[in-house]
Design a protein around this motif. Structure first.
Motif, PDB file in Angstrom:
ATOM      1  N   GLU A  42       0.831  -1.209   0.000  1.00 34.62           N
ATOM      2  CA  GLU A  42       0.000   0.000   0.000  1.00 34.62           C
ATOM      3  C   GLU A  42       0.863   1.256   0.000  1.00 34.62           C
ATOM      4  N   LEU A  43       1.983   1.195   0.692  1.00 35.25           N
ATOM      5  CA  LEU A  43       2.921   2.324   0.702  1.00 35.25           C
ATOM      6  C   LEU A  43       3.477   2.566  -0.701  1.00 35.25           C
ATOM      7  N   CYS A  44       3.911   1.506  -1.362  1.00 35.17           N
ATOM      8  CA  CYS A  44       4.462   1.640  -2.722  1.00 35.17           C
ATOM      9  C   CYS A  44       3.407   2.148  -3.701  1.00 35.17           C
ATOM     10  N   LYS A  45       2.195   1.628  -3.566  1.00 38.49           N
ATOM     11  CA  LYS A  45       1.115   2.004  -4.483  1.00 38.49           C
ATOM     12  C   LYS A  45       0.811   3.492  -4.426  1.00 38.49           C
ATOM     13  N   ASN A  46       1.023   4.094  -3.255  1.00 40.13           N
ATOM     14  CA  ASN A  46       0.652   5.494  -3.070  1.00 40.13           C
ATOM     15  C   ASN A  46       1.838   6.452  -3.070  1.00 40.13           C
ATOM     16  N   ALA A  47       2.996   5.953  -3.517  1.00 39.69           N
ATOM     17  CA  ALA A  47       4.185   6.807  -3.577  1.00 39.69           C
ATOM     18  C   ALA A  47       3.972   8.006  -4.501  1.00 39.69           C
ATOM     19  N   LYS A  48       3.048   7.876  -5.444  1.00 38.53           N
ATOM     20  CA  LYS A  48       2.770   8.971  -6.389  1.00 38.53           C
ATOM     21  C   LYS A  48       2.281  10.231  -5.682  1.00 38.53           C
ATOM     22  N   ARG A 232       5.338   5.793  11.360  1.00 40.22           N
ATOM     23  CA  ARG A 232       5.094   6.961  12.222  1.00 40.22           C
ATOM     24  C   ARG A 232       3.609   7.308  12.257  1.00 40.22           C
ATOM     25  N   SER A 233       2.790   6.334  12.593  1.00 39.50           N
ATOM     26  CA  SER A 233       1.352   6.581  12.635  1.00 39.50           C
ATOM     27  C   SER A 233       0.809   6.373  14.041  1.00 39.50           C
ATOM     28  N   GLY A 234       0.270   7.443  14.594  1.00 40.30           N
ATOM     29  CA  GLY A 234      -0.376   7.384  15.895  1.00 40.30           C
ATOM     30  C   GLY A 234      -1.616   8.251  15.899  1.00 40.30           C
ATOM     31  N   PHE A 235      -2.237   8.342  17.070  1.00 41.41           N
ATOM     32  CA  PHE A 235      -3.368   9.264  17.204  1.00 41.41           C
ATOM     33  C   PHE A 235      -3.516   9.689  18.654  1.00 41.41           C
ATOM     34  N   ILE A 236      -4.225  10.792  18.830  1.00 42.66           N
ATOM     35  CA  ILE A 236      -4.642  11.250  20.145  1.00 42.66           C
ATOM     36  C   ILE A 236      -6.162  11.361  20.096  1.00 42.66           C
ATOM     37  N   PRO A 260       1.647   9.021   1.363  1.00 46.86           N
ATOM     38  CA  PRO A 260       1.840   7.575   1.187  1.00 46.86           C
ATOM     39  C   PRO A 260       1.845   6.822   2.516  1.00 46.86           C
ATOM     40  N   LEU A 261       2.426   7.431   3.538  1.00 43.49           N
ATOM     41  CA  LEU A 261       2.453   6.808   4.859  1.00 43.49           C
ATOM     42  C   LEU A 261       1.054   6.734   5.460  1.00 43.49           C
ATOM     43  N   GLN A 262       0.256   7.773   5.232  1.00 44.74           N
ATOM     44  CA  GLN A 262      -1.112   7.768   5.770  1.00 44.74           C
ATOM     45  C   GLN A 262      -1.954   6.652   5.160  1.00 44.74           C
ATOM     46  N   TYR A 263      -1.842   6.469   3.846  1.00 49.26           N
ATOM     47  CA  TYR A 263      -2.636   5.421   3.187  1.00 49.26           C
ATOM     48  C   TYR A 263      -2.201   4.025   3.641  1.00 49.26           C
ATOM     49  N   ALA A 264      -0.885   3.842   3.767  1.00 52.74           N
ATOM     50  CA  ALA A 264      -0.388   2.550   4.244  1.00 52.74           C
ATOM     51  C   ALA A 264      -0.811   2.295   5.685  1.00 52.74           C
TER      52      ALA A 264
END
Length: 363
Positions: A42-48, A232-236, A260-264
């Motif tokens: 998913e990360l690679c797919k959204n690198a665009k 680096r994905s977290g939430f509050i 890209p990180l958000q989608y992955a």
């Protein structure tokens, strides 16, 4: 004045000590298992989407995935303004206090050093709440001085692996409402458990009738549950009145996660099956530790908080034999952590056995 980070202190301690070419490092809470392929794809797919600036508030696909995780895990349906995604949780733990500007902060001792760094950065007085064998390594409201306006809790706990039950969390929420201070509950190890699921401060808040989460916030991360600290994905999540003002503050911080990180990350938050796979790996590591060291398997986390005669000398001797551990005193203040070492069981079975046998020889 900021303290040196524990890993810097450790490197200074060990710099002149002879050691084998291969050293197994059990010092850092970084999973050593490969990030699942569906997340990588998913990360690679959204690198665009690297050609676009990310929004500070985050993409809805990620926020929905995180709210859905909270719904599945805790049966809590958060409103849209009750959760903000973050670039990991380390940045939250540092810049949320910068936003809040507390006069006095309380947090566990020993602790994750960002807690102290944020307090120092805000010139906040500190109440180091001790975690001891005598109190089962649990913090209670009785440890407060009474003038705190900000409290950080950490359950499941790093480094002691203790877990607060729902009744104790309820006590904390009631105290926060009574004394009007803000609680930030660090729950980043909530998904690394081996029997009963650790409760959340959000569940406790609802249980005591605080359904709008007044003064109550939690943070969580994908790093441990998905073996993906690099995302680096977290939430509050929690008090929407506080989060609304905090979002405005964050627009100036510049810590939005790349698209890209958000989608992955969204894909990872949506899936629970891969998390169970990692839980089984950590559970097996603890079974090995029980066989070799005779310890009890903790309720959660991948840490062993092991009592030793002298944490500094033990660390030196272990390093001579090819194993790196963290002296407990480097993670505490006012004498807390002395006589303990932290061991992170983040490797495969073979390396875990190899390291623990060396530790056994030293005990």
């Amino acid at each position: 004045m900021f303290e040196k980070y524990p890993f810097e202190k450790l490197n200074e301690l060990l710099k002149d000590i002879p050691h084998p070419d291969e050293v197994i490092s059990l010092t850092i809470g970084e999973p050593q298992f490969e990030t699942p392929k569906f997340i990588q794809d998913e990360l690679c797919k959204n690198a665009k989407y690297l050609n676009k600036y990310p929004k500070t508030a985050g993409e809805e696909v990620l926020k929905k995935a995180q709210r859905d995780f909270v719904k599945r895990r805790y049966n809590i349906e958060l409103e849209k303004d009750e959760l903000l995604p973050s670039f990991g949780t380390r940045e939250l733990l540092f810049n949320f206090p910068l936003f809040l500007k507390p006069k006095k902060t309380a947090f566990p001792n020993p602790f994750y050093q960002i807690y102290e760094g944020a307090a120092i950065a805000t010139n906040s007085k500190i109440n180091y709440m001790p975690l001891k064998k005598e109190n089962n390594f649990l913090n209670t409201p009785s440890q407060l001085d009474g003038d705190e306006d900000f409290v950080i809790l950490n359950s499941p706990n790093n480094p002691t692996a203790s877990v607060m039950d729902i009744d104790l969390l309820c006590e904390w929420v009631e105290e926060a409402l009574k004394k009007d201070f803000v609680i930030l509950s660090d729950e980043c190890y909530s998904e690394i458990y081996f029997d009963k699921k650790p409760p959340s401060i959000l569940e406790a808040s609802i249980r005591v009738g605080n359904k709008n989460f007044k003064n109550v916030l939690t943070i969580n991360s994908i790093s441990k549950r998905s073996s993906a600290p690099g995302l680096r994905s977290g939430f509050i999540a929690g008090d929407s009145k506080i989060l609304k003002k905090y979002l405005n503050f964050r627009t100036y911080v510049g810590c939005a996660s790349p698209l890209p990180l958000q989608y992955a990350a969204a894909k990872a938050w949506m899936d629970d099956e891969h998390v169970e796979t990692f839980r089984e790996k950590y559970k097996r590591n603890f079974e090995i530790a029980k066989e070799i060291l005779g310890i009890e398997v903790p309720k959660a986390t991948f840490y062993i908080w092991l009592e030793v005669d002298d944490d500094i000398e033990f660390t030196k001797e272990a390093y001579k034999r090819g194993v790196k551990v963290m002296p407990g005193r480097f993670m505490g203040r006012e004498g807390e952590g002395v006589g303990y070492i932290r061991i992170a069981l983040v490797y495969n079975e073979e390396k875990t056995k190899q390291a623990l046998k060396i530790i056994k020889e030293l005990l």
